[in-house]
Design a protein around this motif. Structure first.
Motif, PDB file in Angstrom:
ATOM      1  N   ALA A  83       7.036  -2.183  38.011  1.00  0.00           N
ATOM      2  CA  ALA A  83       7.218  -1.975  39.456  1.00  0.00           C
ATOM      3  C   ALA A  83       5.892  -2.142  40.198  1.00  0.00           C
ATOM      4  N   ILE A  84       4.831  -1.569  39.662  1.00  0.00           N
ATOM      5  CA  ILE A  84       3.503  -1.699  40.276  1.00  0.00           C
ATOM      6  C   ILE A  84       3.066  -3.158  40.259  1.00  0.00           C
ATOM      7  N   ASN A  85       3.199  -3.797  39.108  1.00  0.00           N
ATOM      8  CA  ASN A  85       2.790  -5.186  38.936  1.00  0.00           C
ATOM      9  C   ASN A  85       3.514  -6.093  39.923  1.00  0.00           C
ATOM     10  N   GLU A  86       4.833  -5.977  39.983  1.00  0.00           N
ATOM     11  CA  GLU A  86       5.616  -6.837  40.867  1.00  0.00           C
ATOM     12  C   GLU A  86       5.305  -6.592  42.336  1.00  0.00           C
ATOM     13  N   ALA A  87       5.114  -5.339  42.709  1.00  0.00           N
ATOM     14  CA  ALA A  87       4.807  -5.025  44.110  1.00  0.00           C
ATOM     15  C   ALA A  87       3.453  -5.611  44.513  1.00  0.00           C
ATOM     16  N   GLU A  88       2.471  -5.460  43.644  1.00  0.00           N
ATOM     17  CA  GLU A  88       1.130  -5.980  43.955  1.00  0.00           C
ATOM     18  C   GLU A  88       1.139  -7.504  44.052  1.00  0.00           C
ATOM     19  N   LEU A  89       1.757  -8.161  43.096  1.00  0.00           N
ATOM     20  CA  LEU A  89       1.774  -9.627  43.111  1.00  0.00           C
ATOM     21  C   LEU A  89       2.623 -10.168  44.257  1.00  0.00           C
ATOM     22  N   ALA A  90       3.720  -9.500  44.577  1.00  0.00           N
ATOM     23  CA  ALA A  90       4.553  -9.940  45.704  1.00  0.00           C
ATOM     24  C   ALA A  90       3.792  -9.818  47.016  1.00  0.00           C
ATOM     25  N   ALA A  91       3.005  -8.754  47.146  1.00  0.00           N
ATOM     26  CA  ALA A  91       2.226  -8.565  48.372  1.00  0.00           C
ATOM     27  C   ALA A  91       1.206  -9.687  48.538  1.00  0.00           C
ATOM     28  N   VAL A  92       0.552 -10.069  47.452  1.00  0.00           N
ATOM     29  CA  VAL A  92      -0.437 -11.150  47.521  1.00  0.00           C
ATOM     30  C   VAL A  92       0.262 -12.473  47.833  1.00  0.00           C
TER      31      VAL A  92
END
Length: 109
Positions: A83-92
């Motif tokens: 969840a953290i990984n996907e949220a961070e990469l989606a934001a970028v």
């Protein structure tokens, strides 16, 4: 026209560099999870690399119980890290996407 294309290509390259930097940073973000009773603790990175497992002595007496604890606790930790990984990469990715007509709302707003 070519100026717009070159600008979009530059933006894409910049976004790719930001994604790579974010992935590297996620190696330093630690996710901790433990069993409900605290007998097993797992630490992994937001890139889902296990860094530490702590097992209470009482779990060493029952192999099946230990296996169940490991499966449940590691899976919960992986869910959090994902969840953290996907949220961070989606934001970028969202931040770096060029404004292409007809693509509004593709990444949520």
């Amino acid at each position: 026209m070519f100026g717009d294309l070159m600008g979009m290509m530059d933006k894409l390259k910049e976004t790719q560099e930001k994604v790579a930097a974010t992935k590297k940073r996620l190696d330093t973000v630690m996710v901790d999870e433990q069993s409900n009773d605290g007998l097993l603790k797992v630490t992994l990175t937001a890139n889902r690399t296990i860094k530490n497992i702590e097992v209470d002595e009482s779990l060493l007496q029952d192999k099946e119980q230990l296996e169940d604890y490991l499966i449940l606790t590691i899976n919960k930790a992986i869910e959090k890290a994902t969840a953290i990984n996907e949220a961070e990469l989606a934001a970028v990715a969202k931040e770096g996407m060029p404004n292409i007509p007809g693509m509004d709302g593709l990444f949520g707003k």
